[in-house]
Enzyme design. Sequence first.
Site, PDB file in Angstrom:
ATOM      1  N   ASP A  82       9.621  49.110  27.931  1.00 33.29           N
ATOM      2  CA  ASP A  82       9.544  49.080  29.395  1.00 33.29           C
ATOM      3  C   ASP A  82       8.433  48.174  29.896  1.00 33.29           C
ATOM      4  O   ASP A  82       8.417  47.803  31.067  1.00 33.29           O
ATOM      5  CB  ASP A  82       9.354  50.500  29.945  1.00 33.29           C
ATOM      6  CG  ASP A  82      10.664  51.268  29.872  1.00 33.29           C
ATOM      7  OD1 ASP A  82      11.047  51.659  28.747  1.00 33.29           O
ATOM      8  OD2 ASP A  82      11.307  51.433  30.918  1.00 33.29           O
ATOM      9  N   ARG A  93       9.911  53.599  39.823  1.00 35.85           N
ATOM     10  CA  ARG A  93       9.730  53.755  38.368  1.00 35.85           C
ATOM     11  C   ARG A  93       8.490  52.951  37.972  1.00 35.85           C
ATOM     12  O   ARG A  93       8.570  51.727  37.782  1.00 35.85           O
ATOM     13  CB  ARG A  93      10.987  53.221  37.669  1.00 35.85           C
ATOM     14  CG  ARG A  93      11.424  53.891  36.352  1.00 35.85           C
ATOM     15  CD  ARG A  93      12.232  55.070  36.393  1.00 35.85           C
ATOM     16  NE  ARG A  93      11.885  56.006  35.327  1.00 35.85           N
ATOM     17  CZ  ARG A  93      12.465  56.052  34.120  1.00 35.85           C
ATOM     18  NH1 ARG A  93      13.413  55.206  33.793  1.00 35.85           N
ATOM     19  NH2 ARG A  93      12.100  56.963  33.243  1.00 35.85           N
TER      20      ARG A  93
HETATM   21  O1  MRU Z   1      13.760  56.576  30.859  1.00 29.42           O
HETATM   22  P1  MRU Z   1      14.729  55.543  30.403  1.00 29.42           P
HETATM   23  O2  MRU Z   1      15.988  56.103  29.869  1.00 29.42           O
HETATM   24  O3  MRU Z   1      14.966  54.488  31.469  1.00 29.42           O
HETATM   25  O4  MRU Z   1      13.983  54.822  29.193  1.00 29.42           O
HETATM   26  C1  MRU Z   1      14.576  53.680  28.646  1.00 29.42           C
HETATM   27  C2  MRU Z   1      13.794  53.085  27.540  1.00 29.42           C
HETATM   28  O5  MRU Z   1      12.744  53.568  27.177  1.00 29.42           O
HETATM   29  C3  MRU Z   1      14.314  51.820  26.960  1.00 29.42           C
HETATM   30  O6  MRU Z   1      13.930  51.688  25.621  1.00 29.42           O
HETATM   31  C4  MRU Z   1      13.770  50.616  27.751  1.00 29.42           C
HETATM   32  O7  MRU Z   1      13.964  50.796  29.117  1.00 29.42           O
HETATM   33  C5  MRU Z   1      14.382  49.348  27.318  1.00 29.42           C
HETATM   34  S1  MRU Z   1      16.085  49.328  27.641  1.00 29.42           S
HETATM   35  C6  MRU Z   1      16.723  47.846  27.274  1.00 29.42           C
END
Ligand code: MRU
Length: 341
Positions: free
Chosen positions: A226, A86
Amino acid sequence: MKELISTALRYRHNRLELLDQHQLPDRELWLHCDSVEAMVAMIRKLQIRGAPLIGIGAALLLAHLAEQGWRETQLRDAAATLRDARPTAVNLMNCLDRMLAVIDQGPAALVACAEALFEEDVALCQRMSAFGAELLPEGARVLTHCNTGSLATAGSGTAIGVIAEASRRGKLRHVWVDETRPLLQGGRLTAWEMNRLGIPHQIQCDSMAAILMRDGLVDAILVGSDRIAANGDFANKVGTYNLAVNAHFHAIPFYVVAPWTTVDPHCPNGQAIPIEQRSAEEIKGVSGSFGEVRWSPMESDVFNPAFDVTPAELVTGWVLDTGVYDRDGIVTAIEQVRAGG
Ligand code: MRU
């Protein structure tokens, strides 16, 4: 490793298990994860997701493999493979770096580090929640995007942690849940969490959020992140930037809630944040516990970035586990961390 239990991740009886988030809200199915290949596949399919939880899941798997007798070179290779699963969520890299820093000390050190990462995340969530709940007005109507709760962290969450704490304090009137195209983390997962928490909420398509703002129905917007760059720009689930632009136009406070494990002091600005591109199928249809549906022509091409970048100038405040920062404050705090190594 000791027993560790969160909403979407559990380690017990020497088994790492993950709640399959692709199946929610209809099926609560726990998956056994005992290999790097399985973890990478689950991360790619978003069966485990949310920046903090991915990092902790990867760390627990490495500790488990160390306990199973994997050699240091094998563990280093495993960490390198997990790191690529990721690219945007810097928590994954931060957690793996913490593990790599003790890898030459043997399995006990890796186990202690993974347990600490899990427990620290629970505490980080509590601190962010308290700082964020302070900011909200009485009777707040909050709009949020994607899923940032107990499904995305080891604890109560980031933006949803704040929402839950504000609700406990009796300050919260309503939550507007952005559906969050294309994978519907809001409509599926945040709605599931709101129901479990007993919080009044409504789901809307992302494209409807501007109407709610125009009509004076939103007092604050809370989102997770992220990766936060050194100048305060941040990446989050695609659609966050649209919200920030709309919030700016309607003069609605827009807060990003994230722990320090989401900050990347070595990333100068949002343009330097790598953005994961995902498959066309996610836009041309949808899949889940109900199976798969496609609605677009097979031959049409697609643009599908998983995240977007919101410039710092659109952010009212950064709610971290150490407090709430304005734009100058966050830049200074990150610079101090970077200078300190
Ligand atoms: O693709 P995802 O569902 O992992 O995306 C998650 C998000 O964008 C959240 O806002 C981020 O990871 C923060 S979670 C505490």
